[in-house]
Design a protein around this motif. Sequence first.
Motif: not given
Length: 442
Positions: A140-148
């Motif tokens: 339920d937490h957004f994965d900023y590193k993988a998304a970036g």
Amino acid sequence: MKVAKFGGSSVADAEQFKKVKAIVMGNDDRRAIVVSAAGKSVSEPVKVTDLLIKIEQLRDAGRDYLPVFNHIAKRFVAIRDELGLNVAIEDDLRTIKQQIPQASHDYLVSRGEFLTAKLMADFLGFRFIDASRFMFFSCDHFDYKAAGNRLKAIISQSSRIVVPGFYGVDEAGMTHLMPRGGSDISGAILANLLNADLYENWTDVSGIKMADPRIIDQSRKINELTYEELQELSYMGISVFQEEAVQPVRKKQIPIAILNTNHPEEDGTLVVDHVRENAAGLITGIAGKRDYVIISINKYQLSKRLDILSQVFAIIQRFNVSFEYLPSGTDSFSFLAKRSAVANQVEAIINALEDEVDLDSVKLETGISLVAVVSDQLSKRPAIAGKILDILDSSQIKIHLVIQESSDIKLVFGVANQDYEKTIEKIYRNVNANEKKLRMAI
């Protein structure tokens, strides 16, 4: 570079699509576009998202959902044909139709954004990027590193993109929905990932009003406010912006502009870290929520009795009700919840507290509305709170509770439901009419 999110009313039909295109093409910096599902229009009284939820309900009840699906399909085909696009939207509709019998809630409800974004990308001549390709969630937490990392590769191939809002994917690759209004969050996350200079949130109102225009006719527009003020007002009920969309842009100090798709020439509301001193009023905004219940417990020296408090919290947790709670004094503690959240459990909760915990008293109040006054001036001018209390007292409005937030930018009053609109009106009218006098007094 600007990230622009367009809400459901902005993409409701072909005419609204044309307005969006004029806005996007009017500034070359608008390179990343996020869209909600097609919303209400004059000819379509129901949002596509609500129709998809209806399909799920009919499916689960074993009833015929095809008429509703066919209506959705005709709506998207009509937008496509009226705009003269070449998107084979029927192929996507056929795939969705085949998936309905076994589709998850998140997959089915997200298809409105998916289809709307497909059409918008073709209309703008931008590249369609499915949110499932980079909007990654983990527990339920957004994965900023993988998304970036993934988005960086996508942008290297095309710098002008349209992304459907409201959803991403979880660790298993399954569709993951955000809270309702989640396209605001999608846009804010995209702005964060792209280090945008501005996040534009296009809707059907020209910025945020100081008070609900359904209560205050011609309510004054807020020209500027801080991230914190916006977050508090969103939490307390303004529907213009989703509360959870503030933090992604706040992290990188990206300003938010809340603008009107139907009147792009009008100034909106700008959200920044610090408001210019001459732009700030004594009160930034007034918002509220109706129909709460308050359970107040009393025990001598309660603030020192952690054993009693732990028993109380154990009972509250047992009933699985989402309460807000606050110390009310040395001897008392209060729990607040929406009446709809408590449902028919109030009596059982009170009985459990009385039977299982050594309390002096348990008190129940129902039919309570919460009215919040939000302003960063509250921390700089503490006397504002007293002046507002004087206003309400002179108006013979009974105050059931007062909550001063630790952030010192929000003051919440509990009043009877029947006094809700009157409370907002009295605060708004008196503060605006006497702002100069009040400034001198405090």
